[in-house]
Design a protein around this motif. Structure first.
Motif: not given
Length: 430
Positions: A377-381, A404-406
């Motif tokens: 999980x990230x602040x900048x997708x 994978x960004x979730x």
């Protein structure tokens, strides 16, 4: 009571002699009281009178976590009415195992923690804030409390989580030390910065870190401890322990590995064939507990791959020291010809400030090879971020996992599961 035991500064030969005396008492105790070890001795024609030295231990088969899970009840050496406390292992690998502790075992546990905390510099009268659970059948939290009480420190039992309450408690009771999972310190710093708290001038001098590694193999700070110390200049002390060992390895002020307490435990470091490794090599930590009444263990393989250090320490102790855990034997990953352990991947992910939380998932693909999926999980997708993480993996570990960004709300629920004592950053589906 003295919390810097004489045995730790004795010569290595004296330490060995004391351990061999204690080993003979343990073997007689197991032969008289442990259904599991009685069977092991009989089936393998072991005459305990022939086991006189530490080297003779090699004649006895090792015990595994699997044995403990399958024959849990047969390991008990005392009747149920003598058990004062029931604890369970954290179940990092497989089903949790039940451990009973007698009154004597709790006393031994308190002594172990007292000498371990003294090793890290905690003294009588110091205020210590426990940011760990003391319930949910968790042995460590109880051990910390008993050890601190035994050495005459004052305890603030805060339990895990809730940065706001932790800071309220720090400013109110002025603890000198915290006991915590180190990654939580980053959450506390983040909260303090967002709410304008003067955390850099608080009473906190140091933190005893549990559950996560804060050092590289050469004892330099890893990325996690670098990130903490960049913001908050406190001392961080490594520890290594497990429920099965009822013993801790804690760093002294020189911070070059966790000191062994030879009056409480015998250690062996074994290769895949069960032979003792050479001095500079890593292997599986295998332990024999001394002075345990309820569930003593003989040549128990911990599943942790470690390296021991034997050169003298400036603190004057002549005991072996354990370096940071390289990985768990069962969590070893073979990925495209490269052998990996989760801690190396944690270091890479901890390097990114904009990762809010992550989970490493290992599974077998249709042709039986290991596959790595990194959920973040990230602040900048954006595409760049994913490429940056992948490039970092390539540079450091020479592998390129699937990323994978979730959404944070979804991923954080599986990482910070309320039923788990530690963040679940690794899942093995093989």
């Amino acid at each position: 009571m003295e919390f810097h035991p004489f045995i730790e500064k004795s010569s290595t030969q004296e330490i060995k002699t004391i351990q061999e005396e204690k080993l003979q008492k343990l073997l007689a105790y197991l032969e008289g009281n442990s259904p599991f070890y009685q069977r092991l001795f009989t089936e393998n024609n072991i005459n305990i009178a022939e086991i006189r030295t530490l080297e003779d231990l090699q004649k006895i088969p090792t015990t595994s976590k699997n044995d403990l899970q399958q024959h849990n009840h047969d390991f008990f050496c005392i009747s149920p009415d003598k058990i004062v406390d029931y604890s369970t292992t954290s179940g990092t690998l497989g089903d949790p195992v039940t451990f009973g502790l007698s009154d004597g075992d709790l006393e031994r546990l308190a002594y172990n923690e007292a000498i371990s905390f003294a090793c890290a510099g905690i003294q009588k009268g110091d205020v210590v804030q426990m940011i760990t659970t003391i319930d949910k059948r968790f042995m460590a939290g109880l051990a910390y409390f008993l050890g601190l009480r035994k050495m005459g420190a004052s305890v603030v039992r805060m339990g895990p989580g809730i940065p706001e309450l932790q800071w309220d408690s720090i400013f109110r009771y002025k603890p000198k030390y915290l006991i915590t999972v180190p990654s939580f310190l980053l959450k506390m710093i983040d909260y303090a910065e967002k709410h304008g708290l003067d955390y850099k001038n608080s009473s906190v001098y140091g933190a005893v870190c549990i559950g996560e590694s804060i050092k590289n193999q050469d004892f330099t700070d890893n990325i996690l401890s670098q990130k903490i110390k960049e913001k908050w200049n406190i001392k961080l002390f490594s520890t290594y322990a497990s429920t099965e060992m009822s013993t801790a390895f804690t760093e002294c002020e020189f911070q070059i590995g966790g000191h062994h307490h030879p009056e409480l435990i015998i250690t062996e470091i074994l290769d895949d064939d069960g032979n003792v490794v050479k001095e500079s090599e890593s292997g599986e930590l295998t332990i024999t507990t001394l002075g345990v009444e309820a569930i003593p263990l003989l040549r128990f393989k911990t599943g942790d791959i470690v390296k021991a250090h034997y050169e003298p320490c400036q603190c004057g102790r002549n005991t072996m020291r354990l370096g940071p855990v390289i990985g768990r034997k069962q969590q070893m990953i073979k990925y495209k010809g490269t052998t990996l352990y989760p801690p190396a991947m944690n270091d890479i992910l901890n390097d990114f400030n904009n990762i809010l939380c992550y989970q490493i998932v290992i599974q077998s693909n249709e042709i039986g090879l290991d596959e790595i999926i990194i959920k973040v999980s990230t602040e900048q997708e954006n595409e760049n971020f994913v490429n940056e993480v992948r490039d970092h993996f390539r540079a450091k570990l020479r592998v390129s996992p699937k990323i994978e960004v979730i959404d944070f709300d979804i991923l954080s629920k599986t990482v910070f599961n309320p039923n788990s004592r530690k963040p679940i950053t690794f899942i093995d589906l093989r």
